[in-house]
Write a protein that holds these residues in place. Sequence first.
Motif, PDB file in Angstrom:
ATOM      1  N   ALA A 185       0.998   4.095  -2.942  1.00  6.62           N
ATOM      2  CA  ALA A 185       0.803   5.535  -2.662  1.00  6.62           C
ATOM      3  C   ALA A 185       2.127   6.253  -3.067  1.00  6.62           C
ATOM      4  O   ALA A 185       1.925   7.357  -3.606  1.00  6.62           O
ATOM      5  CB  ALA A 185       0.413   5.701  -1.046  1.00  6.62           C
ATOM      6  N   SER A 218      -2.484  12.703  -3.816  1.00  6.95           N
ATOM      7  CA  SER A 218      -3.903  12.975  -4.506  1.00  6.95           C
ATOM      8  C   SER A 218      -4.329  14.540  -4.550  1.00  6.95           C
ATOM      9  O   SER A 218      -3.860  15.323  -3.799  1.00  6.95           O
ATOM     10  CB  SER A 218      -4.979  12.145  -3.477  1.00  6.95           C
ATOM     11  OG  SER A 218      -6.232  12.531  -4.324  1.00  6.95           O
ATOM     12  N   SER A 268       0.575  -0.998   0.090  1.00  8.89           N
ATOM     13  CA  SER A 268      -0.201  -0.001   0.055  1.00  8.89           C
ATOM     14  C   SER A 268       0.888   1.349   0.017  1.00  8.89           C
ATOM     15  O   SER A 268       0.823   1.855  -0.873  1.00  8.89           O
ATOM     16  CB  SER A 268      -0.939   0.050   1.087  1.00  8.89           C
ATOM     17  OG  SER A 268      -1.799  -0.967   1.309  1.00  8.89           O
ATOM     18  N   ARG A 269       1.873   1.125   0.721  1.00 11.22           N
ATOM     19  CA  ARG A 269       2.833   2.527   0.835  1.00 11.22           C
ATOM     20  C   ARG A 269       3.442   2.586  -0.451  1.00 11.22           C
ATOM     21  O   ARG A 269       3.720   3.575  -0.915  1.00 11.22           O
ATOM     22  CB  ARG A 269       3.979   2.262   2.086  1.00 11.22           C
ATOM     23  CG  ARG A 269       3.215   2.572   3.351  1.00 11.22           C
ATOM     24  CD  ARG A 269       4.282   2.613   4.503  1.00 11.22           C
ATOM     25  NE  ARG A 269       5.154   1.510   4.540  1.00 11.22           N
ATOM     26  CZ  ARG A 269       4.861   0.642   5.552  1.00 11.22           C
ATOM     27  NH1 ARG A 269       3.813   0.973   6.489  1.00 11.22           N
ATOM     28  NH2 ARG A 269       5.490  -0.619   5.750  1.00 11.22           N
ATOM     29  N   GLU A 284       1.903   6.796  -7.110  1.00  8.75           N
ATOM     30  CA  GLU A 284       0.782   7.253  -7.575  1.00  8.75           C
ATOM     31  C   GLU A 284       1.037   8.894  -7.247  1.00  8.75           C
ATOM     32  O   GLU A 284       0.477   9.576  -7.832  1.00  8.75           O
ATOM     33  CB  GLU A 284      -0.455   6.753  -7.057  1.00  8.75           C
ATOM     34  CG  GLU A 284      -0.856   5.290  -7.597  1.00  8.75           C
ATOM     35  CD  GLU A 284      -2.155   4.893  -6.819  1.00  8.75           C
ATOM     36  OE1 GLU A 284      -2.463   5.562  -5.954  1.00  8.75           O
ATOM     37  OE2 GLU A 284      -2.651   3.900  -7.136  1.00  8.75           O
TER      38      GLU A 284
END
Length: 346
Positions: free
Chosen positions: A329, A335, A325-326, A332
């Motif tokens: 993130a 956000s 997950s890290r 990406e």
Amino acid sequence: MCWMVLHCGGNNVCLLEKLQNESGVKIGRCHLSFRFLESKEQAFSGADAVATGHYARTSLEDEEVFQQKHIRRPEGLFRNRFEVRNAVKLLQAADSFKDQTFFLSQVSQDALRRTLFPLGGLTKDFVKKIAAENRLHHVLQKKESMGICFVGKRNFENFILQYLQPRPGKFISIEDSTVLGTHKGWFLYTLGQRAKISGLREPWYVVEKDGTKGDVFVAPRTDHPALYRDLLRTSRVHWIAEEPPAALVRDKMMECHFRFRHQMALVPCVLTLNQDGTVWVTAVKAVRALAPGQFAVFYKGDECLGSGKILRLGPSAYVLQKGKSRSRAATEGPSDGNGPGRDPTP
């Protein structure tokens, strides 16, 4: 021809290891080391063989046990390479549910060669039938032994605290580090068991322990990913018949099965041999509640190959999920609130 029947005990040894390690319920050392076989010179004194009531078999027929001559085996990691005779294999019992090879996985080759297992080819139901025909009612009425044999019906926590001083610590959520309660000692808990946390109705389960700080980390579900791992490292493995197996020496890797609790389903795995005789065990599928101090017992077909104590564990499925997950993130980026793939509104 002379043989003797022995009953294996060793309760004090089991308790001693428990207290020395202070690390929760483990496999009973009294069974694992097959106590009378460790002191085989005393056990076999004046006898050609020993008969025991364990549900297990060997590759030797009973007649062969008495016909063989005793030859001292060379010591060393590759001592089987110097054996002239065929090694004796430890095989699972005909009654798969009662099979006790798990507890015999540290037996020595010399002791196994001189041991008879008269119940190995029988089921427990057939043994009871024989007992009934011979009016051995005490055998029929005897209940199955479960748990730690010499603790009996006593409260386990109270029993252990007779020998160890309480070491209060905290129950901590593995997910958000919230302190959920307190306990009397981390050594009272083993991985996978339900933690009794005062004031909480929902069940929480032990996933990790910090012996230095005394904290016990818990998760909210019995199938929480923090309970699952697929990698472990053992101590130097005790191989029963072939040390190490030829395929493992040749390829440095070997497919087989293992279990770390009696009667659990066998888990397919791949062993990787290290130079010091230890092995890495990679399970084909992550398994629940692996714990350091337990024994990983290895099987190939009906044969029990041997075992090693679990020393290290790989990361849990929960840790791996958080790492992914890290990583996702970071890839990406931050956000911007417009959702994936959308351009900012002008």
